[in-house]
Motif scaffolding. Structure first.
Motif, PDB file in Angstrom:
ATOM      1  N   TYR A 186       0.832  -1.217   0.000  1.00 39.49           N
ATOM      2  CA  TYR A 186       0.000   0.000   0.000  1.00 39.49           C
ATOM      3  C   TYR A 186       0.861   1.261   0.000  1.00 39.49           C
ATOM      4  O   TYR A 186       0.549   2.249  -0.669  1.00 39.49           O
ATOM      5  CB  TYR A 186      -0.927  -0.005   1.219  1.00 39.49           C
ATOM      6  N   ASP A 187       1.981   1.231   0.746  1.00 38.72           N
ATOM      7  CA  ASP A 187       2.852   2.404   0.831  1.00 38.72           C
ATOM      8  C   ASP A 187       3.381   2.825  -0.533  1.00 38.72           C
ATOM      9  O   ASP A 187       3.684   3.999  -0.750  1.00 38.72           O
ATOM     10  CB  ASP A 187       4.041   2.118   1.754  1.00 38.72           C
ATOM     11  N   ARG A 217      -0.117   4.144  -2.723  1.00 38.32           N
ATOM     12  CA  ARG A 217      -1.071   5.103  -2.150  1.00 38.32           C
ATOM     13  C   ARG A 217      -1.000   6.420  -2.916  1.00 38.32           C
ATOM     14  O   ARG A 217      -0.003   6.738  -3.575  1.00 38.32           O
ATOM     15  CB  ARG A 217      -0.781   5.315  -0.662  1.00 38.32           C
ATOM     16  N   PRO A 265       3.541   8.427  -2.013  1.00 40.44           N
ATOM     17  CA  PRO A 265       3.937   7.015  -2.061  1.00 40.44           C
ATOM     18  C   PRO A 265       5.436   6.839  -1.881  1.00 40.44           C
ATOM     19  O   PRO A 265       6.228   7.720  -2.255  1.00 40.44           O
ATOM     20  CB  PRO A 265       3.489   6.562  -3.457  1.00 40.44           C
ATOM     21  N   GLU A 274      -7.474   0.539   2.485  1.00 38.01           N
ATOM     22  CA  GLU A 274      -7.542   1.992   2.291  1.00 38.01           C
ATOM     23  C   GLU A 274      -7.498   2.357   0.812  1.00 38.01           C
ATOM     24  O   GLU A 274      -8.091   3.353   0.395  1.00 38.01           O
ATOM     25  CB  GLU A 274      -6.387   2.677   3.033  1.00 38.01           C
ATOM     26  N   PHE A 275      -6.783   1.569   0.016  1.00 43.18           N
ATOM     27  CA  PHE A 275      -6.703   1.845  -1.421  1.00 43.18           C
ATOM     28  C   PHE A 275      -8.090   1.758  -2.057  1.00 43.18           C
ATOM     29  O   PHE A 275      -8.438   2.558  -2.931  1.00 43.18           O
ATOM     30  CB  PHE A 275      -5.746   0.863  -2.091  1.00 43.18           C
ATOM     31  N   GLU A 332      -9.970   4.966  -0.908  1.00 44.80           N
ATOM     32  CA  GLU A 332      -9.456   6.252  -1.383  1.00 44.80           C
ATOM     33  C   GLU A 332      -9.600   6.440  -2.889  1.00 44.80           C
ATOM     34  O   GLU A 332      -9.620   7.585  -3.372  1.00 44.80           O
ATOM     35  CB  GLU A 332      -7.975   6.383  -1.002  1.00 44.80           C
TER      36      GLU A 332
END
Length: 391
Positions: free
Chosen positions: A173-174, A177, A181, A207-208, A211
């Motif tokens: 995810y990091d 995002r 990112p 979360e992806f 968002e």
């Protein structure tokens, strides 16, 4: 309101109790601060993975061509995955055809990106993807496993506790995002498996999904379907094969993986309920892929295959379903099915794969049957990779 609070408390208690029980189970399986280690392989296993005969392997040792490996007092040799990789380099250096033993990418070959997916949970995506990743690594390929399932089962099988180790940071995810990112290289973890790295998953991946609708409204670039490919581009020169373990839903994460893929493996359990579910999955996939294609996504797969999973050869109805699929999809159904095996499920009790456990822990015929099935499936996938590289 009081009832809702009571339910919340009960669910929280269940979660805490389960987490504590899982931690206790992990401590019983592994030392408190230890990371998993890969076992050593017998001479027979080493010869099979190298693609040579056991007698030729012994001769090479006798001739001093190979470095010394772990040897028991009784004279039996055992090989680490690192030993196997060094031996491949020695074999390939003297091979008549370069690339006979090191079969990964060559100059001009594109990285192969495989997505294992299905709409339905329990179809064996994680089991299939991790065994494929491990088999390819043992055969000398440089492999990156990417866990994009928020449940993070693949990450767990590598010996991590995603809910602790990667609760807020450290997952794929990091790298994808929308807000600041990180480079994918900062996320990738080296594993105990030589030649196999991991981009971990975790609950925060959800979360992806939350968002992306707002990002679409704000026209954030790259768009969701291009973010995974953009992240992989940073590291693709380091790998021959990248493998996605996708979540059991057709969300933004799955779509982003598909848009980065060169090959797709759809896992399916051969019963009519799963086939009906897969029919809906394929229809939805086609419609959504039309949308992202029109938005500019490049969707060019080298291959798409259906992998029959949890197959029981003596089950008449399953045989009928497999015959139905072969008639319908022809060569897109893989020749080798993955058999249902207690060896696979039992290995999972200690968060291991069949390639990791010792043969002595199982009834020999059960273990051999499972390994033979897995090898046939994964070697067929390897042949698809080689064909994509036009070999």
């Amino acid at each position: 309101m009081a009832v809702a609070l009571h339910i919340n408390q009960r669910i929280r208690e269940n979660a805490e109790n389960l987490s504590a029980a899982l931690e206790s189970h992990m401590l019983a399986s592994f030392a408190p601060d230890a990371r998993k280690e890969l076992r050593l392989f017998s001479a027979g296993e080493a010869a099979e993975m190298l693609g040579i005969s056991p007698s030729f392997l012994r001769k090479l040792h006798f001739d001093g061509k190979f470095p010394e490996v772990h040897t028991t007092p009784g004279g039996r040799r055992h090989y680490s995955a690192a030993d196997l990789l060094e031996m491949r380099k020695v074999l390939d250096a003297s091979a008549k055809t370069p690339g006979t033993y090191l079969r990964g990418r060559r100059e001009g070959d594109k990285v192969q990106v495989l997505s294992f997916l299905n709409f339905k949970g329990g179809s064996g995506k994680t089991t299939s993807s991790i065994h494929t990743a491990q088999r390819l690594a043992l055969k000398g390929y440089r492999v990156l496993a990417v866990d994009i399932d928020p449940q993070a089962s693949l990450t767990t099988l590598f010996g991590y506790r995603p809910e602790v180790d990667f609760l807020e940071t450290g997952t794929i995810y990091d790298a994808i995002r929308y807000d600041d990112p990180l480079p994918l290289r900062q996320i990738i973890q080296q594993t105990y498996f030589t030649g196999l790295d991991l981009a971990p998953g975790g609950l925060i991946l959800q979360e992806f999904e939350h968002e992306t609708p707002q990002a679409l409204i704000n026209n954030v670039q790259p768009a969701f379907f291009a973010r995974m490919a953009a992240a992989l581009e940073e590291v693709e020169k380091d790998y021959d094969v990248i493998i996605f373990d996708c979540p059991p839903q057709l969300g933004y994460l799955t779509m982003s993986a598909l848009c980065a893929s060169t090959g797709v493996i759809i896992t399916v359990v051969p019963n009519m309920l799963d086939i009906a579910s897969m029919s809906q999955f394929l229809q939805m996939s086609a419609e959504l892929l039309d949308v992202v294609s029109n938005a500019g996504a490049a969707l060019e797969f080298d291959f798409l295959r259906f992998l029959i999973n949890r197959y029981e050869p003596n089950d008449g109805p399953q045989q009928q379903v497999v015959a139905f699929m072969r008639q319908l999809f022809g060569e897109e159904v893989m020749v080798a099915p993955m058999l249902k095996s207690t060896a696979i499920s039992d290995a999972g009790l200690t968060q291991q794969t069949v390639y990791e456990v010792e043969r002595s822990q199982f009834h020999r015929s059960t273990y051999d049957r499972a390994v033979d099935s897995l090898n046939q499936v994964n070697d067929e996938i390897e042949s698809l990779l080689q064909q994509a590289w036009r070999r």
